[in-house]
Design a protein around this motif. Structure first.
Motif, PDB file in Angstrom:
ATOM      1  N   GLN A 184       0.831  -1.206   0.000  1.00 19.85           N
ATOM      2  CA  GLN A 184       0.000   0.000   0.000  1.00 19.85           C
ATOM      3  C   GLN A 184       0.867   1.259   0.000  1.00 19.85           C
ATOM      4  O   GLN A 184       0.565   2.226  -0.708  1.00 19.85           O
ATOM      5  CB  GLN A 184      -0.933  -0.010   1.206  1.00 19.85           C
ATOM      6  N   LEU A 185       1.921   1.254   0.807  1.00 22.96           N
ATOM      7  CA  LEU A 185       2.829   2.395   0.817  1.00 22.96           C
ATOM      8  C   LEU A 185       3.490   2.586  -0.539  1.00 22.96           C
ATOM      9  O   LEU A 185       3.600   3.711  -1.038  1.00 22.96           O
ATOM     10  CB  LEU A 185       3.887   2.205   1.908  1.00 22.96           C
ATOM     11  N   ALA A 186       3.926   1.470  -1.134  1.00 23.84           N
ATOM     12  CA  ALA A 186       4.584   1.560  -2.448  1.00 23.84           C
ATOM     13  C   ALA A 186       3.622   2.102  -3.500  1.00 23.84           C
ATOM     14  O   ALA A 186       3.990   2.960  -4.311  1.00 23.84           O
ATOM     15  CB  ALA A 186       5.106   0.178  -2.855  1.00 23.84           C
ATOM     16  N   ALA A 187       2.377   1.609  -3.471  1.00 28.09           N
ATOM     17  CA  ALA A 187       1.387   2.090  -4.443  1.00 28.09           C
ATOM     18  C   ALA A 187       1.084   3.564  -4.220  1.00 28.09           C
ATOM     19  O   ALA A 187       0.971   4.343  -5.183  1.00 28.09           O
ATOM     20  CB  ALA A 187       0.110   1.255  -4.328  1.00 28.09           C
ATOM     21  N   ALA A 188       0.955   3.983  -2.948  1.00 30.59           N
ATOM     22  CA  ALA A 188       0.679   5.387  -2.656  1.00 30.59           C
ATOM     23  C   ALA A 188       1.822   6.290  -3.097  1.00 30.59           C
ATOM     24  O   ALA A 188       1.608   7.434  -3.518  1.00 30.59           O
ATOM     25  CB  ALA A 188       0.408   5.560  -1.162  1.00 30.59           C
TER      26      ALA A 188
END
Length: 411
Positions: A56-60
């Motif tokens: 999720q952090l990487a996608a954000a």
């Protein structure tokens, strides 16, 4: 961007965030968390162990390669980040049935709520017995949704209450069948409609089952505290009704306890996890030995399966594998649940670094429930790890598995 190898994961996240001009509250909010949580991650005060949150952090941050954040040396192989949700050809028809609910008066055609409930029950059985459960169940859901909505709006009295219970079951099944493939807005709409229908019916078991479903959505979207609150409130609601109640009412009460156990385990709360699991175990002991709840498949086998899940989520791989060795998976009537058990076992082997065993078990999981594996994030993570990091002698088999699961194998 130049990101030195010596930086920790938290430091990498901070550098990436600042380079994009993002505030801490904004990035944390995109992951469903608060700024204090992210501050602890960036400072190293809290370890980030959740692969889901890493993704999720990487996608954000719009990072397509997870190793940019983790700094993991994968031999030069990219660790791809899925920047969108998985897709399934059945979604457009389901989306249409859910999101184009008419406001006009229902047409003059009859829907028998007893027949509607029978269709819902049969479709739940198909979900648990089919190797291609998403495809086969997904084909039936649009007409079930429309008929359920029609019945709930056109009937009155006890017939309407029965129709609302059936409609709640249909929306719960829709949530299961579209998990990880539905847009976020549809997932929330479906969960809310299941709960609203059950509350309108004023039927405690239906409300509890819908809360179990809502808890799944909350947990998988990184709201563990809210997930625990919902299932605990549902358990408190149904508990006073359990004396003399049908077995299925106790079954859903037990399922709520197992849900709480896994949620606590994923948060690293070992004591709470086993306390909830123990409550579920006690419920199973109070029911007939062969009892299985029709939708949650709560029963003796599922309690034992959840012990493996709890141990795996607590990173106690050796004990998880030992517990799994003592189980007979064939006593579980749900193909979907059996496949997920083998995925948990594969995760345990992977934690121990035994990729040969993990590959063998994942092949077995895929053979049992192909679509369960293909559309379960934890299974896809295992398949991707095997393809990236296994020795050359295993590359042909891991590549076949990755392609079958739908994990990209370019490069």
């Amino acid at each position: 961007m130049d990101n030195p190898d010596e930086l920790t994961t938290g430091e990498r996240i901070r550098v990436l965030r600042e380079s994009r001009g993002m505030s801490r509250p904004v990035l944390a909010g995109l992951c469903g968390r608060g700024p204090d949580w992210l501050k602890k991650i960036e400072s190293g005060e809290r370890e980030l162990r959740s692969h889901t949150l890493l993704l999720q952090l990487a996608a954000a941050l719009q990072i397509s390669d997870l190793s940019v954040i983790t700094g993991t040396d994968a031999g030069g192989t990219a660790q791809p980040v899925p920047l969108g949700r998985l897709s399934h050809p059945g979604m457009p028809a389901i989306w249409s049935a859910v999101m184009t609910r008419t406001l006009a008066s229902p047409a003059a055609w009859a829907v028998d709520p007893t027949v509607l409930q029978g269709r819902a029950d049969q479709t739940w059985r198909l979900w648990h017995t089919s190797n291609r459960n998403r495809t086969e169940v997904g084909a039936l859901l649009p007409s079930l949704i429309r008929d359920g909505e029609h019945a709930a709006r056109s009937l009155d009295g006890e017939q309407r209450r029965a129709a609302l219970v059936a409609l709640s079951d249909i929306y719960r099944l829709t949530g299961q069948a579209t998990a990880y493939v539905a847009p976020a807005e549809l997932a929330w709409v479906v969960a809310d409609r299941a709960l609203s229908a059950a509350q309108d019916a004023d039927q405690p078991a239906a409300i509890a089952a819908s809360a179990w479903n809502m808890g799944n959505i909350l947990r998988e979207t990184s709201y563990p505290e809210e997930a625990l609150r919902v299932v605990q409130e549902a358990a408190d609601l149904i508990r006073p009704h359990l004396d003399g109640a049908p077995d299925d009412w106790r079954g859903i009460y037990g399922a709520l306890q197992l849900h709480a156990a896994v949620t606590a385990a994923r948060e690293g709360s070992e004591g709470d996890a086993w306390r909830y699991w123990g409550k579920g175990d006690q419920v199973a002991k109070s029911l007939p030995a062969a009892y299985v709840h029709p939708s949650t498949v709560f029963g003796r086998a599922n309690v034992d399966f959840h012990a493996v899940s709890v141990l795996t989520d607590l990173k106690k791989s050796q004990k998880a594998l030992g517990t799994a060795d003592d189980l007979d998976p064939d006593v579980m009537p749900s193909v979907e649940r059996r496949a997920r058990l083998w995925v948990e076992v594969a995760r345990g082997h992977l934690h121990r670094g035994d990729r040969t065993a993990a590959l063998h078990v994942m092949q077995k999981a895929h053979e049992i429930g192909a679509e369960t594996v293909a559309f379960t994030p934890s299974a896809r993570v295992v398949a991707a790890d095997l393809w990236r990091n296994s020795p050359r002698s295993m590359r042909a088999e891991t590549s076949l598995l990755a392609k079958a699961v739908g994990v990209a194998t370019v490069g």
